[in-house]
Design an enzyme around this catalytic site. Sequence first.
Site, PDB file in Angstrom:
ATOM      1  N   ASP A 187       0.865  -1.184   0.000  1.00  0.00           N
ATOM      2  CA  ASP A 187       0.000   0.000   0.000  1.00  0.00           C
ATOM      3  C   ASP A 187       0.899   1.230   0.000  1.00  0.00           C
ATOM      4  O   ASP A 187       1.630   1.460   0.967  1.00  0.00           O
ATOM      5  CB  ASP A 187      -0.909   0.003   1.230  1.00  0.00           C
ATOM      6  CG  ASP A 187      -1.966   1.100   1.179  1.00  0.00           C
ATOM      7  OD1 ASP A 187      -1.637   2.216   0.736  1.00  0.00           O
ATOM      8  OD2 ASP A 187      -3.112   0.846   1.583  1.00  0.00           O
ATOM      9  N   ARG A 248     -12.883  -4.522  -6.675  1.00  0.00           N
ATOM     10  CA  ARG A 248     -13.492  -4.148  -7.946  1.00  0.00           C
ATOM     11  C   ARG A 248     -12.837  -4.937  -9.064  1.00  0.00           C
ATOM     12  O   ARG A 248     -11.626  -5.172  -9.065  1.00  0.00           O
ATOM     13  CB  ARG A 248     -13.346  -2.647  -8.217  1.00  0.00           C
ATOM     14  CG  ARG A 248     -14.270  -1.761  -7.382  1.00  0.00           C
ATOM     15  CD  ARG A 248     -15.736  -1.969  -7.772  1.00  0.00           C
ATOM     16  NE  ARG A 248     -16.634  -1.070  -7.060  1.00  0.00           N
ATOM     17  CZ  ARG A 248     -17.233  -1.346  -5.918  1.00  0.00           C
ATOM     18  NH1 ARG A 248     -17.005  -2.539  -5.341  1.00  0.00           N
ATOM     19  NH2 ARG A 248     -18.058  -0.489  -5.351  1.00  0.00           N
ATOM     20  N   ASP A 271     -15.530 -11.956  -6.154  1.00  0.00           N
ATOM     21  CA  ASP A 271     -16.820 -11.397  -5.757  1.00  0.00           C
ATOM     22  C   ASP A 271     -17.262 -10.330  -6.750  1.00  0.00           C
ATOM     23  O   ASP A 271     -18.433  -9.993  -6.810  1.00  0.00           O
ATOM     24  CB  ASP A 271     -16.718 -10.793  -4.348  1.00  0.00           C
ATOM     25  CG  ASP A 271     -18.076 -10.394  -3.801  1.00  0.00           C
ATOM     26  OD1 ASP A 271     -18.953 -11.267  -3.677  1.00  0.00           O
ATOM     27  OD2 ASP A 271     -18.266  -9.189  -3.516  1.00  0.00           O
ATOM     28  N   GLU A 276     -20.096  -6.320 -14.603  1.00  0.00           N
ATOM     29  CA  GLU A 276     -20.954  -7.215 -13.820  1.00  0.00           C
ATOM     30  C   GLU A 276     -22.364  -7.188 -14.399  1.00  0.00           C
ATOM     31  O   GLU A 276     -22.910  -6.122 -14.647  1.00  0.00           O
ATOM     32  CB  GLU A 276     -21.006  -6.777 -12.351  1.00  0.00           C
ATOM     33  CG  GLU A 276     -19.714  -7.022 -11.616  1.00  0.00           C
ATOM     34  CD  GLU A 276     -19.803  -6.667 -10.137  1.00  0.00           C
ATOM     35  OE1 GLU A 276     -20.890  -6.211  -9.692  1.00  0.00           O
ATOM     36  OE2 GLU A 276     -18.809  -6.833  -9.434  1.00  0.00           O
ATOM     37  N   HIS A 295     -20.957 -10.435  -5.887  1.00  0.00           N
ATOM     38  CA  HIS A 295     -20.880  -9.109  -5.259  1.00  0.00           C
ATOM     39  C   HIS A 295     -21.677  -9.047  -3.953  1.00  0.00           C
ATOM     40  O   HIS A 295     -22.506  -8.154  -3.750  1.00  0.00           O
ATOM     41  CB  HIS A 295     -21.381  -8.032  -6.242  1.00  0.00           C
ATOM     42  CG  HIS A 295     -20.789  -6.681  -5.979  1.00  0.00           C
ATOM     43  ND1 HIS A 295     -20.467  -5.799  -6.989  1.00  0.00           N
ATOM     44  CD2 HIS A 295     -20.472  -6.039  -4.819  1.00  0.00           C
ATOM     45  CE1 HIS A 295     -19.978  -4.685  -6.462  1.00  0.00           C
ATOM     46  NE2 HIS A 295     -19.974  -4.806  -5.146  1.00  0.00           N
ATOM     47  N   GLY A 298     -19.761  -7.098   0.656  1.00  0.00           N
ATOM     48  CA  GLY A 298     -20.123  -6.006   1.557  1.00  0.00           C
ATOM     49  C   GLY A 298     -21.360  -6.337   2.362  1.00  0.00           C
ATOM     50  O   GLY A 298     -21.843  -7.465   2.382  1.00  0.00           O
TER      51      GLY A 298
END
Length: 337
Positions: A187, A248, A271, A276, A295, A298
């Site tokens: 990161d 994503r 996911d 999509e 998806h 979350g």
Amino acid sequence: MTLHLAIIPGMRITRRVFTPSQLEKLGRLSRKVTLNQEEGNPSPETVKRLIQGADAVITSWGCPPLDSELLAEAPDLRALLHAAGSVKTVVTPELWERGIQVTGAASMLSRGVAETTLGLTIASLKNMWQIIDYTRNKDWWGFQQDSVRSRIREMFGITIGVIGAGHAGRHYIKLLQGFDVKILLSDPTYTEVQAAELGAKLVPLEELLAAADVVAVMAPEIPETYQLLNEDRLGLMKDDAILINPARGSIIHEEALIRHLKLGRFFACLDVTEPEPPASDHPFRTLPNVVLTGHIAGAVNNGLLQIGKFITDEWERWVQGVPMEGRIDPVKLSFLA
């Protein structure tokens, strides 16, 4: 009590995010609450009517950006509380220019992402997907053959690479602390000291990909992460590695991923895809070393109520003059999902 709160999402969203008791508490904390009673997403005209004279506004999915035309209806607006994930769908330069404080519930959505990623990590290491197929459709003990059993691994002595330590990545790393595993982090916004404080070792992305048994993509969708995992970087991964993407689809070069998957090099839990959903004849739907989870990483169903609780608590903090926990720094907005 002198504060006027406008809740502008349609009731279809409001009922999914807020419980009746949370809405009641918002009312108790406010002098006046203007609640959108329409079912669908609010139009700009509806928003204009709702926010007139408001001191604060709650937004969520389906709400339009608060541009200068809308903000003109609420000259005293001082706070925006976003009961959803990314605030980028509602914030505008005019909002920042007016010094309006913005808070969001992305950290609540991210908890679900991290927990789902941990579940996929354990299930994939255990080779559950192939074993389920054997126990349901084939010889019950067929998975004991070396080609299946040898792929079973535990959460011990392995290396897990985390790409991105925003809300979801940080929580995933926190959950991993309960296991005897090595955690690598890539990161660019972190220092070695900050990564160590999380319980991870900061390394370049290429080093992470080459060393990790599990690669978890937790990075935001920003220009810098578009097709971050390209042909060359995917080629660095171990042949028996597991790739998990709850972030994503655009972060992975999918054509390159398909080529590696067709070679049987590693296993992928996706996911998200780009676009999509994937086409009905897309290789992701038929390759044996791919799991698609539609998806759902979350917050879903009761998980969405965490958002309502967080935003209700944020409003209470605001009313009491306490800093809001999810406050967004506009300087760091470009690095957020």
